[in-house]
Design a protein around this motif. Structure first.
Motif, PDB file in Angstrom:
ATOM      1  N   LEU A  66      31.654 -17.330 -15.426  1.00  0.00           N
ATOM      2  CA  LEU A  66      32.216 -16.056 -15.873  1.00  0.00           C
ATOM      3  C   LEU A  66      31.193 -15.181 -16.568  1.00  0.00           C
ATOM      4  O   LEU A  66      31.207 -13.962 -16.401  1.00  0.00           O
ATOM      5  CB  LEU A  66      33.417 -16.286 -16.800  1.00  0.00           C
ATOM      6  CG  LEU A  66      34.711 -16.675 -16.118  1.00  0.00           C
ATOM      7  CD1 LEU A  66      35.815 -16.852 -17.146  1.00  0.00           C
ATOM      8  CD2 LEU A  66      35.123 -15.664 -15.084  1.00  0.00           C
ATOM      9  N   ASP A  67      30.301 -15.791 -17.356  1.00  0.00           N
ATOM     10  CA  ASP A  67      29.304 -14.965 -18.024  1.00  0.00           C
ATOM     11  C   ASP A  67      28.353 -14.336 -17.009  1.00  0.00           C
ATOM     12  O   ASP A  67      27.954 -13.189 -17.155  1.00  0.00           O
ATOM     13  CB  ASP A  67      28.549 -15.747 -19.091  1.00  0.00           C
ATOM     14  CG  ASP A  67      27.787 -16.934 -18.546  1.00  0.00           C
ATOM     15  OD1 ASP A  67      28.092 -17.367 -17.427  1.00  0.00           O
ATOM     16  OD2 ASP A  67      26.896 -17.423 -19.252  1.00  0.00           O
ATOM     17  N   ASP A  68      28.008 -15.077 -15.955  1.00  0.00           N
ATOM     18  CA  ASP A  68      27.133 -14.531 -14.923  1.00  0.00           C
ATOM     19  C   ASP A  68      27.840 -13.454 -14.102  1.00  0.00           C
ATOM     20  O   ASP A  68      27.207 -12.493 -13.664  1.00  0.00           O
ATOM     21  CB  ASP A  68      26.648 -15.634 -13.983  1.00  0.00           C
ATOM     22  CG  ASP A  68      25.823 -16.686 -14.711  1.00  0.00           C
ATOM     23  OD1 ASP A  68      25.152 -16.323 -15.692  1.00  0.00           O
ATOM     24  OD2 ASP A  68      25.852 -17.857 -14.300  1.00  0.00           O
ATOM     25  N   ILE A  69      29.121 -13.615 -13.908  1.00  0.00           N
ATOM     26  CA  ILE A  69      29.878 -12.687 -13.067  1.00  0.00           C
ATOM     27  C   ILE A  69      30.371 -11.472 -13.855  1.00  0.00           C
ATOM     28  O   ILE A  69      30.442 -10.373 -13.311  1.00  0.00           O
ATOM     29  CB  ILE A  69      31.070 -13.424 -12.416  1.00  0.00           C
ATOM     30  CG1 ILE A  69      30.549 -14.482 -11.446  1.00  0.00           C
ATOM     31  CG2 ILE A  69      31.988 -12.460 -11.695  1.00  0.00           C
ATOM     32  CD1 ILE A  69      31.626 -15.416 -10.936  1.00  0.00           C
ATOM     33  N   ILE A  70      30.683 -11.657 -15.134  1.00  0.00           N
ATOM     34  CA  ILE A  70      31.268 -10.568 -15.918  1.00  0.00           C
ATOM     35  C   ILE A  70      30.326 -10.035 -16.995  1.00  0.00           C
ATOM     36  O   ILE A  70      30.073  -8.835 -17.065  1.00  0.00           O
ATOM     37  CB  ILE A  70      32.596 -11.024 -16.555  1.00  0.00           C
ATOM     38  CG1 ILE A  70      33.615 -11.327 -15.462  1.00  0.00           C
ATOM     39  CG2 ILE A  70      33.138  -9.958 -17.500  1.00  0.00           C
ATOM     40  CD1 ILE A  70      34.882 -11.965 -15.941  1.00  0.00           C
ATOM     41  N   LEU A  71      29.797 -10.911 -17.842  1.00  0.00           N
ATOM     42  CA  LEU A  71      29.016 -10.445 -18.990  1.00  0.00           C
ATOM     43  C   LEU A  71      27.713  -9.752 -18.599  1.00  0.00           C
ATOM     44  O   LEU A  71      27.390  -8.694 -19.152  1.00  0.00           O
ATOM     45  CB  LEU A  71      28.714 -11.615 -19.932  1.00  0.00           C
ATOM     46  CG  LEU A  71      29.894 -12.205 -20.683  1.00  0.00           C
ATOM     47  CD1 LEU A  71      29.432 -13.351 -21.563  1.00  0.00           C
ATOM     48  CD2 LEU A  71      30.581 -11.149 -21.512  1.00  0.00           C
ATOM     49  N   VAL A  72      26.957 -10.326 -17.688  1.00  0.00           N
ATOM     50  CA  VAL A  72      25.679  -9.727 -17.304  1.00  0.00           C
ATOM     51  C   VAL A  72      25.884  -8.362 -16.636  1.00  0.00           C
ATOM     52  O   VAL A  72      25.260  -7.378 -17.064  1.00  0.00           O
ATOM     53  CB  VAL A  72      24.852 -10.687 -16.424  1.00  0.00           C
ATOM     54  CG1 VAL A  72      23.614  -9.990 -15.868  1.00  0.00           C
ATOM     55  CG2 VAL A  72      24.454 -11.925 -17.212  1.00  0.00           C
ATOM     56  N   PRO A  73      26.755  -8.236 -15.617  1.00  0.00           N
ATOM     57  CA  PRO A  73      26.951  -6.901 -15.036  1.00  0.00           C
ATOM     58  C   PRO A  73      27.513  -5.886 -16.042  1.00  0.00           C
ATOM     59  O   PRO A  73      27.099  -4.729 -16.040  1.00  0.00           O
ATOM     60  CB  PRO A  73      27.957  -7.131 -13.901  1.00  0.00           C
ATOM     61  CG  PRO A  73      27.832  -8.564 -13.573  1.00  0.00           C
ATOM     62  CD  PRO A  73      27.467  -9.258 -14.847  1.00  0.00           C
ATOM     63  N   LEU A  74      28.408  -6.330 -16.902  1.00  0.00           N
ATOM     64  CA  LEU A  74      28.960  -5.420 -17.906  1.00  0.00           C
ATOM     65  C   LEU A  74      27.881  -4.975 -18.886  1.00  0.00           C
ATOM     66  O   LEU A  74      27.788  -3.793 -19.237  1.00  0.00           O
ATOM     67  CB  LEU A  74      30.112  -6.101 -18.657  1.00  0.00           C
ATOM     68  CG  LEU A  74      30.832  -5.257 -19.692  1.00  0.00           C
ATOM     69  CD1 LEU A  74      31.532  -4.085 -19.026  1.00  0.00           C
ATOM     70  CD2 LEU A  74      31.835  -6.107 -20.451  1.00  0.00           C
TER      71      LEU A  74
END
Length: 134
Positions: A66-74
């Motif tokens: 989730l951090d790779d999919i959500i946090l980084v792009p955000l």
């Protein structure tokens, strides 16, 4: 089978775009036209994106990615919103050139990030230890 291949290609192209945008933030961090708070946020996002250590470890099912999919792009999106458009376009050209040449490996920076995470882990462990004893 063709749909799976197309979906995989889409994910792969999005990942390459994110990688380029992380390099854009790295170059924007070095630009004098960027405000200090945008630089601070940008370098934090870049450090997290390129760090081998995640907030949520990848071996945890579903949550690990989730951090790779959500946090980084955000984080990349928010950092780009803080930077002037002319700086972003200049940095995109630099990032594209860097990617075309092949990204350099900076072992010193990698070791520095690992040491920072280790020191943070030691500090957090010490803090929690003291908190639980008192």
């Amino acid at each position: 089978m063709a749909k799976e291949t197309a979906a995989f290609q889409l994910i792969k192209s999005k990942a390459k775009l994110l990688k380029r945008e992380a390099f854009v933030l790295y170059f924007a961090y070095k630009d004098h036209r960027v405000t200090w708070y945008a630089k601070l946020f940008a370098i934090c996002v870049v450090a997290y994106a390129f760090s081998p250590i995640d907030l949520i470890p990848d071996f945890i099912p579903i949550l690990g990615y989730l951090d790779d999919i959500i946090l980084v792009p955000l984080g990349i999106w928010l950092a780009l919103k803080l930077i002037p458009e002319e700086v972003i376009s200049d940095c995109r050209a630099k990032a594209q050139e860097l990617i075309a040449k092949g990204k350099p490996k900076n072992w010193v920076a990698g070791i520095l990030f690992i040491l920072i995470w280790i020191l943070f882990g030691i500090w957090l462990s010490w803090y929690l230890y003291k908190l639980l004893l008192t």
